[in-house]
Design a protein around this motif. Structure first.
Motif, PDB file in Angstrom:
ATOM      1  N   TYR A 169     -36.173  82.472 112.254  1.00  0.00           N
ATOM      2  CA  TYR A 169     -35.076  81.709 111.646  1.00  0.00           C
ATOM      3  C   TYR A 169     -35.259  80.207 111.852  1.00  0.00           C
ATOM      4  N   ASN A 199     -36.174  77.406 108.868  1.00  0.00           N
ATOM      5  CA  ASN A 199     -35.166  76.349 108.751  1.00  0.00           C
ATOM      6  C   ASN A 199     -35.674  75.025 109.327  1.00  0.00           C
ATOM      7  N   LYS A 235     -30.928  85.881 106.641  1.00  0.00           N
ATOM      8  CA  LYS A 235     -32.395  85.873 106.731  1.00  0.00           C
ATOM      9  C   LYS A 235     -32.910  87.095 107.491  1.00  0.00           C
ATOM     10  N   SER A 293     -26.713  78.087 110.956  1.00  0.00           N
ATOM     11  CA  SER A 293     -25.416  78.762 110.820  1.00  0.00           C
ATOM     12  C   SER A 293     -25.616  80.246 111.074  1.00  0.00           C
ATOM     13  N   ASP A 317     -26.195  82.330 107.910  1.00  0.00           N
ATOM     14  CA  ASP A 317     -27.547  82.152 107.360  1.00  0.00           C
ATOM     15  C   ASP A 317     -28.562  82.944 108.191  1.00  0.00           C
TER      16      ASP A 317
END
Length: 798
Positions: A375, A379, A396, A389, A392
């Motif tokens: 993640y 990101n 993912k 977040s 999110d």
């Protein structure tokens, strides 16, 4: 993972690519948060693992930055010595990075004899070469603490127009990012005693950057192109050059640091930004006594450095100037990879304020390390700020890792593992004439192209692009399985099914290789399920990159695989809500919530104990208490279901000029529509995204064709001219119940309008002289504190 001292340290090898990798040394004044981890150590780790995967001779050096004011300040806060602070936080950092699978060759620290030795040697060269000057400067002196105040011991308002941030540090404004001198601050205060310091003269040593400018610019102009510096690094460096280089002070009036080896300045230490980059060198000298083969060997060694954008000028201007000024043949930085900021939900991560998810928090979530690494890297804020977040992260994990990658790997291996009459009895089948199968040939061409793109992206340190490209191969694999309909082929055309399955198994192996730099624990688990040792290699020398264009040849026929297992687990909505609430606010807020929860738990246990006694007493009397109907219960605040809510959207009622229609999150994913008569009192823009107290168990009522499912609580002044919302603390948990100490019990499901419960209680709701919302004298209370209004004292709440 780190060199354990048993194996010989790596040294540059003639004829090979020798790559020296560093990431900005994390400071020891706090636990690293996710923004620090992606900006420095994790990004560097991915590149280091990639280099090893490709067969390059690479070492990754890092450690904790331990000298300077921030350490002294933290030691004051925690009432211990700077050395004790450094020992404590070095261990915490090491534990966090071990959990994140960071593969340092050496993770050291700067408070070592080696640091003193290397730093003082560099200083003497600069002194001998006359690149240093002496000067008197004005510095803030605290008469209360009886000492000169170092940069970080001073706070005040930022002097730059348009910023005026009121908590700027004496060395740098955290808001606008500009570097400062403490004397430039407006309204300065001593951070220790909060008194206003005065300006006094003090002698210091300076490095003459203007005299080194020509050599520095020549290096920057050439290397920023050949080393493909990231654009944000080039812009920051050019801004420093454009504004004009100034002499920079390299000494400080402190005790905790590398002592200056000069009789006149022996009571001073080096400024942390002079000595911190030298830490890369001294930590390497702790790794190998032959450290100069890495650091004074520019013909054979490439230096790659990773950091957040606030560290750029110290690595592109200050440190290279220091190296150039010695006149020695230093390995200068070739490539710099810089990240912007990773923000947290709607705000910023902050070590100093304890806001965000910290490295030691991640272990408590039970979310595996490979998910966190994936993640953060998808990101990675490479060209602009990005945000962490929880929703999110959930998307993912569930969409990309579980449904795409995990699904592909498990589908292939599970089918191979089925018994002979349904699969291949855990043995890789042979594949004949694979190239003559159009679908397989098309897949191989795409995979060859993707692997080439992956290598190109990773060579340019475009890590996010490299990860995205690898994941596209997984998507292609799923498409290949679906299009081939292998389950039908198994019954109708076994030889062709064997081609598809052996090709897909080769893709599983290839994906584990490509993703090892990003998710090493995932790749190790895949290799375990493939029944292979965890040795990852994708080198040109061995022809392994070329083999990617023939995936059906990657795994040999008759190879027996291990036991397939699901690789990822779905992250449920309620768990995400729980994490968002758990990590809301600052670390201090969380501690307060935990203490409040513990207190509540103790009270509940006490009440439970009392209830048992009461029950026992009732049993002796032969009676059994009956539950009291809501209609017969005493009218107290316990019957109201008042919750902390957040307005997610507010707009004017389409059929009423005086009404707003709000969509309010009242917890657990529940959104209530609420109609409020607040148009005259509160502008629409002030109704957006704000925390409110919501009465949730009133009977729904239709107001001009829209059903209002709750009520927002507001206070009004005595003359009715002013109305303000009752606001919970910012760090209160959305959905938590607002309580009233002394009034315990479950709320009614719905308040019976005939019994006038709300109307009875309403007359005693008010704001006190301290602006606290109360029932009589009992405050509206949340786990994060009491609820208040902005300015209306002694008002009525409705």
């Amino acid at each position: 993972m780190e060199d354990d001292g048993k194996s010989s340290p790596k040294l540059p090898i003639p004829g090979k690519r020798n790559i020296l990798i560093t990431s900005a040394l994390p400071y020891v004044n706090n636990v690293p948060h996710l923004g620090n981890i992606i900006g420095c150590v994790l990004s560097a780790d991915v590149y280091a693992r990639y280099c090893r995967l490709r067969g390059y001779n690479a070492i990754y050096i890092c450690g904790t930055d331990e000298y300077g004011t921030a350490t002294e300040t933290k030691a004051l806060e925690e009432n211990c010595t700077p050395k004790e602070i450094c020992d404590k936080y070095h261990a915490i950092h090491k534990e966090v990075y071990d959990w994140f699978d960071i593969s340092f060759d050496k993770f050291g620290r700067t408070s070592t004899p080696e640091q003193t030795e290397v730093c003082q040697a560099i200083f003497k060269k600069l002194w001998d070469n006359k690149w240093l000057s002496e000067n008197t400067m004005q510095q803030l002196y605290c008469d209360t603490c009886k000492k000169f105040l170092a940069d970080r011991l001073v706070e005040g308002s930022c002097p730059f127009e348009g910023c005026n941030y009121d908590s700027a540090r004496g060395d740098q404004c955290e808001k606008c990012g500009k570097l400062l001198n403490p004397t430039e601050l407006k309204d300065p205060k001593c951070k220790v005693c909060q008194n206003t310091p005065r300006i006094r003269d003090t002698d210091h040593l300076f490095i003459e950057l203007p005299l080194l400018k020509d050599r520095l610019e020549e290096y920057i102009n050439e290397t920023s192109v050949t080393g493909s510096w990231s654009q944000n690094a080039i812009q920051t460096t050019n801004a420093w050059l454009r504004d004009g280089l100034r002499q920079r002070c390299i000494t400080r009036d402190l005790k905790w640091g590398v002592p200056v080896p000069h009789e006149k300045y022996k009571e001073k230490v080096f400024y942390v930004w002079f000595d911190a980059p030298i830490g890369y060198v001294s930590i390497t000298s702790c790794y190998t006594s032959e450290w100069e083969k890495w650091w004074k060997n520019p013909e054979n060694v490439e230096l790659y450095q990773f950091m957040g954008k606030d560290n750029v000028p110290f690595h592109t201007v200050m440190f290279p100037s220091t190296q150039l000024g010695t006149g020695e043949n230093w390995t200068l930085m070739k490539t710099i990879s810089v990240t912007e900021y990773l923000n947290y939900e709607d705000g910023k991560f902050s070590k100093s304020k304890g806001v965000g998810v910290f490295g030691n928090d991640v272990k408590d979530t039970n979310i595996p390390v490979e998910v966190w690494r994936y993640y953060l890297l998808t990101n990675r804020p490479e060209v602009s700020d990005t945000s962490f977040s929880w929703t999110d992260l959930q998307a993912k994990l569930n969409g990309e890792l579980l449904n795409n990658l995990g699904n592909f790997v498990n589908r292939v291996l599970s089918f191979i593992a089925k018994p002979d009459n349904a699969g291949y009895g855990s043995v890789i089948p042979d594949a004949h004439d694979a190239e003559s199968h159009p679908l397989t040939k098309s897949l191989a061409e795409k995979v060859e192209k993707f692997v080439a793109e992956y290598v190109e992206a990773m060579e340019k340190v475009k890590l996010k692009q490299g990860l995205k490209t690898a994941m596209l191969i997984s998507s292609e694999g799923n498409f290949y399985l679906q299009t081939s309909q292998f389950w039908k082929l198994y019954k109708e055309d076994k030889p062709l099914c064997a081609v598809v399955i052996r090709t897909a198994a080769g893709l599983v192996h290839l994906l584990a290789q490509l993703l090892e730099p990003f998710m090493p624990s995932f790749s190790c688990e895949v290799f375990k399920q493939l029944n292979l040792p965890p040795q990852f290699s994708l080198s040109d020398e061995r022809g392994e990159v070329l083999l990617a264009s023939r995936p059906w040849e990657i795994l040999p026929p008759s190879h027996r695989i291990g036991t397939p297992q699901p690789l990822f687990k779905e992250l449920e909505n309620d768990v995400v809500t729980q994490y968002r609430e758990k990590f809301a606010g600052s670390q201090a807020d969380r501690r307060a919530r935990d203490e409040a929860a513990n207190l509540t738990d103790q009270l509940n246990k006490t009440k439970l104990s009392d209830a048992k006694k009461q029950k026992a007493s009732s049993s002796k009397g032969g009676g059994k208490p009956k539950p009291q109907p809501a209609a017969d219960r005493e009218i107290t605040m316990a019957r109201l279901d008042i919750r902390v809510g957040k307005i997610v959207k507010a707009e004017k009622h389409p059929k009423a000029d005086t009404l707003y229609v709000e969509e309010i999150d009242v917890g657990g994913g529940e959104i209530r529509t609420v109609v409020s008569g607040l148009v005259k009192y509160i502008p629409l823009e002030e109704m957006q995204n704000r925390m409110v107290c919501v009465l949730c168990n009133l009977k729904p009522v239709k107001m001009r064709d829209i059903v209002s499912q709750a009520m927002v609580l507001a206070a009004s002044s005595s003359d009715g001219s002013k109305v303000e919302l009752v606001e919970p603390p910012e760090s209160a948990n959305i959905g938590e119940r607002v309580t009233f100490p002394g009034f315990e019990g479950e709320p009614d499901d719905v308040l019976n309008p005939k019994k006038k419960v709300w109307e009875t209680l309403l007359v005693d709701l008010n704001t006190n002289e301290n602006l606290v919302a109360c029932y009589k004298d009992v405050p509206f209370t949340t786990s994060a504190g009491v609820c208040k209004v902005s300015s209306i004292s002694n008002g009525t709440i409705r």
